[in-house]
Design an enzyme around this catalytic site. Structure first.
Site, PDB file in Angstrom:
ATOM      1  N   THR A  72       0.826  -1.209   0.000  1.00 28.94           N
ATOM      2  CA  THR A  72       0.000   0.000   0.000  1.00 28.94           C
ATOM      3  C   THR A  72       0.859   1.258   0.000  1.00 28.94           C
ATOM      4  O   THR A  72       0.537   2.237  -0.678  1.00 28.94           O
ATOM      5  CB  THR A  72      -0.971  -0.004   1.203  1.00 28.94           C
ATOM      6  OG1 THR A  72      -1.738  -1.204   1.160  1.00 28.94           O
ATOM      7  CG2 THR A  72      -1.895   1.198   1.175  1.00 28.94           C
ATOM      8  N   CYS A  73       1.948   1.221   0.722  1.00 24.12           N
ATOM      9  CA  CYS A  73       2.857   2.374   0.776  1.00 24.12           C
ATOM     10  C   CYS A  73       3.408   2.687  -0.612  1.00 24.12           C
ATOM     11  O   CYS A  73       3.473   3.844  -1.026  1.00 24.12           O
ATOM     12  CB  CYS A  73       4.015   2.088   1.732  1.00 24.12           C
ATOM     13  SG  CYS A  73       3.501   1.562   3.378  1.00 24.12           S
TER      14      CYS A  73
END
Length: 162
Positions: free
Chosen positions: A48-49
């Site tokens: 997600t980062c």
């Protein structure tokens, strides 16, 4: 206790990779008399980062500039070598986003935004959040309830609240 709106950031030193090697960066120097966005991620290169959070600030950088934001800083509990590589791979560095490592988790722990997820191999990491800091004081803070989600802490989410 976790940091909240109205609190002053602790005077912590993070690390940035420069052409001369790792270099200490006093957070108070970055925020004094300035309007700064700080967003934090659980880990460089994590799904997600990498695919959502950093790209959201690359997409919205011009809009933050238009709102008078002097600098956008990404913080992760990673070393400065990893943060430099990650900034280059994602295009964050080219976009003008400052990539700072909190390798000892001193800042993250100091503001009460640390967590561990042993099954995922994430120990002493940062929760996912974004904040607007004006002259060292947190004026807006948006924390995700789940570290795998990037909604309120993404570039668009923070902009919508400014």
């Amino acid at each position: 206790m976790a940091i909240k709106q109205g609190d002053t950031l602790p005077d912590t030193t993070l690390v940035e990779m420069t052409a001369d090697g790792p270099s200490p960066v006093k957070l108070s120097d970055k925020t004094a008399g300035r309007k700064v966005v700080i967003f934090a991620v659980p880990g460089a290169f994590t799904p997600t980062c990498h695919s959502a959070h950093v790209p959201s600030f690359i997409r919205t950088k011009d809009q933050f500039d238009a709102k008078g934001v002097d600098e956008i800083i990404c913080v992760s509990v990673n070393d400065p070598f990893v943060m430099k590589a990650w900034g280059e791979v994602t295009g964050a560095t080219e976009a003008g986003i400052t990539m700072l490592g909190d390798a000892e988790s001193a800042f993250t722990t100091g503001i009460g935004m640390d967590f561990s997820a042993p099954p995922a191999g994430l120990m002493a990491r940062s929760k996912r959040y974004a904040m607007l800091v004006e002259d060292g004081t947190v004026t807006l803070l948006q924390e995700e309830e789940n570290p795998g989600v990037c909604d309120v802490s993404g570039g668009e989410g923070l902009l919508a609240s400014m």
